[in-house]
Design an enzyme around this catalytic site. Structure first.
Site, PDB file in Angstrom:
ATOM      1  CD  GLU A  83      -3.262  -5.879   4.348  1.00 34.07           C
ATOM      2  OE1 GLU A  83      -4.106  -5.075   4.817  1.00 34.07           O
ATOM      3  OE2 GLU A  83      -2.032  -5.649   4.344  1.00 34.07           O
TER       4      GLU A  83
ATOM      5  CD  GLU B  89      -2.939  -1.062   2.348  1.00 33.23           C
ATOM      6  OE1 GLU B  89      -2.871  -0.119   3.148  1.00 33.23           O
ATOM      7  OE2 GLU B  89      -3.848  -1.913   2.395  1.00 33.23           O
TER       8      GLU B  89
END
Ligand code: FCB
Length: 481
Positions: free
Chosen positions: A385, A190
């Protein structure tokens, strides 16, 4: 109008479960060889921050700064995974995990982020990998999950244009030392979050509030990714390399006053930036127009360095972004996406997780289909995730968490729908194996399949752990509806 599925509280007891007991053959079956896993990250679980020769990180400094993390929590002990690694592998074995996504703390293996190598740190990760392999669990390390060595932050962190090459040195080191046993690697987790939450809104380490710095960091992270991929490939063949992005569909449903141009800007920053750069070797033209300092950070040749062939990409998905009445001049909201989300239509999305995040599984399907449609060069995807925070207590040794089961069930259905529409998704990692240090929100936000008592460090399986074990064993979910 799009038809969002939301988890609707149902009658007595709150939540109506849509999943039933598993049968031998699931109703929704995933492709053969689908890689079922769970994920964690170093600073969130390891603890032992002063042990094994580990150097400090931006998160050590940030969490020890008063007022930065809820309750003054720090990752000093976290889940004490560093000392309990064998016990935690037993938890994975008990779930029947086929893969485990973890991150390597750069400062454990290179305490200053460059130069000196810490053999003790390398040995610790080597042992983790050995233990996983002994149990037929595929190790999937991430090289950067936000815990930048403090030594590098002191010389400008990712604002410094030299940091990408130091990152590539570290990546090559890991490919050399672990690449004989580890095939599947991701460079960054991220990168948007580290750039923006860390440097624009300042709610994450290193805690800056400087829009220009955020933009520079984002570019340097991408550059570091590209240099690392090249360095790892030069070090060793046969590695499967990827990057983990957290894209979000940007929705306007129920928001007739959503500004078209603002939606475009949010989409550029959250989505197109990362995929255009890594898969197509260019930045979106409108993003360059919007973000003046970005052009200043880019040097000739950077796009080609960033644009490296990838073996896979990781997608982290939690919720979509519903833009409602964002004013064009409201840059504060663009700095911090939970702020954007808080503008969501509260009525339509009555149920939120403990993070305040809405539950939007339909967005998951739409996102995956869109990526497939818009990026012909999209490599196979892994969901790296997906999960939710709900704080269900342990009572008499049991922890009933129907809301987590329902969340996961809805998202696996949404994922299955995308696969049925032809999106090539090869695996799914639940976030998270166990409750852990949820960054600026500390230990109160609990994402784990295992509950962790942060006083005794005892791990207790939640009902969702049993449920997930069944999903993995059946390679799918049953549909009693
Ligand atoms: C993601 C992070 C992960 C965890 C989850 C809840 O953005 O990658 O470390 O905090 O959110």
């Amino acid at each position: 109008m799009t038809d969002h599925v939301t988890c609707v509280p149902s009658g007595v007891g709150g939540w109506g479960l849509r999943c039933g007991a598993m049968t031998d053959r699931p109703d929704l079956e995933f492709p053969d060889g689908f890689l079922w896993g769970a994920a964690t990250a170093a600073y969130q679980i390891e603890g032992a921050v002063h042990e094994g020769g580990r150097g400090g990180t931006v998160w050590d400094a940030f969490s020890h700064t008063e007022g930065k993390v809820a309750n003054g929590d720090t990752g000093d002990v976290a889940c004490d995974h560093y000392h309990r690694v064998e016990q935690d592998i037993d938890l994975m074995v008990d779930l029947g995990l086929r893969a485990y996504r973890f991150s390597i703390a750069w400062s454990r293996v290179m305490p200053d982020g460059r130069g000196r190598v810490n053999e003790e740190g390398i040995a610790w990760y080597g042992r983790l990998v050995e233990l996983l392999l002994e149990h037929d669990i595929v190790p999937c390390p991430t090289l950067f999950h936000w815990d930048l060595p403090l030594g590098l932050e002191e010389i400008g962190g990712f604002r410094n244009r030299d940091t990408p090459s130091w990152f590539a040195d570290y990546a090559a080191l890991m490919a050399d030392r672990l690449g004989d046993r580890v095939e599947m690697w991701s460079t960054f987790n991220e990168p948007w979050c580290y750039a923006y939450l860390g440097h624009a809104s300042g709610v994450h380490a290193p805690g800056l509030r400087d829009d220009k710095a955020a933009v520079t960091v984002a570019h340097h992270e991408l550059l570091a990714h590209g240099l690392a991929v090249q360095a790892m490939r030069a070090e060793r063949s046969g590695l499967r390399l990827g990057i983990v992005i957290n894209p979000s569909p940007v929705e306007r449903e129920g928001s007739p006053d959503a500004d078209e141009d603002e939606m475009r800007r949010i989409d550029a920053i959250h989505n197109r930036w990362w995929f255009d750069a890594t898969l197509e070797g260019r930045y979106p033209a409108d993003l360059l127009d919007d973000l003046g300092p970005l052009a200043e950070a880019i040097q000739p040749g950077d796009n080609d360095e960033i644009h490296q062939p990838l073996d896979w990409m990781g997608i982290n998905y939690y919720f979509d972004l519903l833009v409602r009445g964002v004013r064009p001049d409201d840059t504060e909201r663009l700095r911090n996406y939970p702020t954007v989300v808080r503008t969501a239509d509260a009525d339509r999305r009555a149920v939120h997780t403990d993070m305040g995040w809405p539950i939007t599984p339909d967005g998951f399907t739409r996102l995956l289909v869109r990526l497939r449609d818009e990026y012909p060069g999209l490599p196979p995807l892994y969901i790296t995730e997906n999960g939710c925070a709900f704080d269900d207590p342990v009572v008499d040794g049991a922890c009933h968490d129907p809301r987590r089961i329902e969340y996961l069930d809805l998202h696996l259905r949404a994922l299955h729908a995308a696969i049925e529409q032809g999106v090539d998704v090869r695996g799914y990692f639940q976030w998270s194996l166990m409750d852990n240090f949820e960054w600026a929100l500390g230990y109160d936000k609990r994402f784990g399949l295992y509950h962790v008592d942060f006083d005794t460090l005892e791990r207790t399986p939640r009902d969702s752990a049993d449920w997930y074990r069944d999903v993995i064993a059946a390679n799918g979910i049953s549909d009693p509806r």
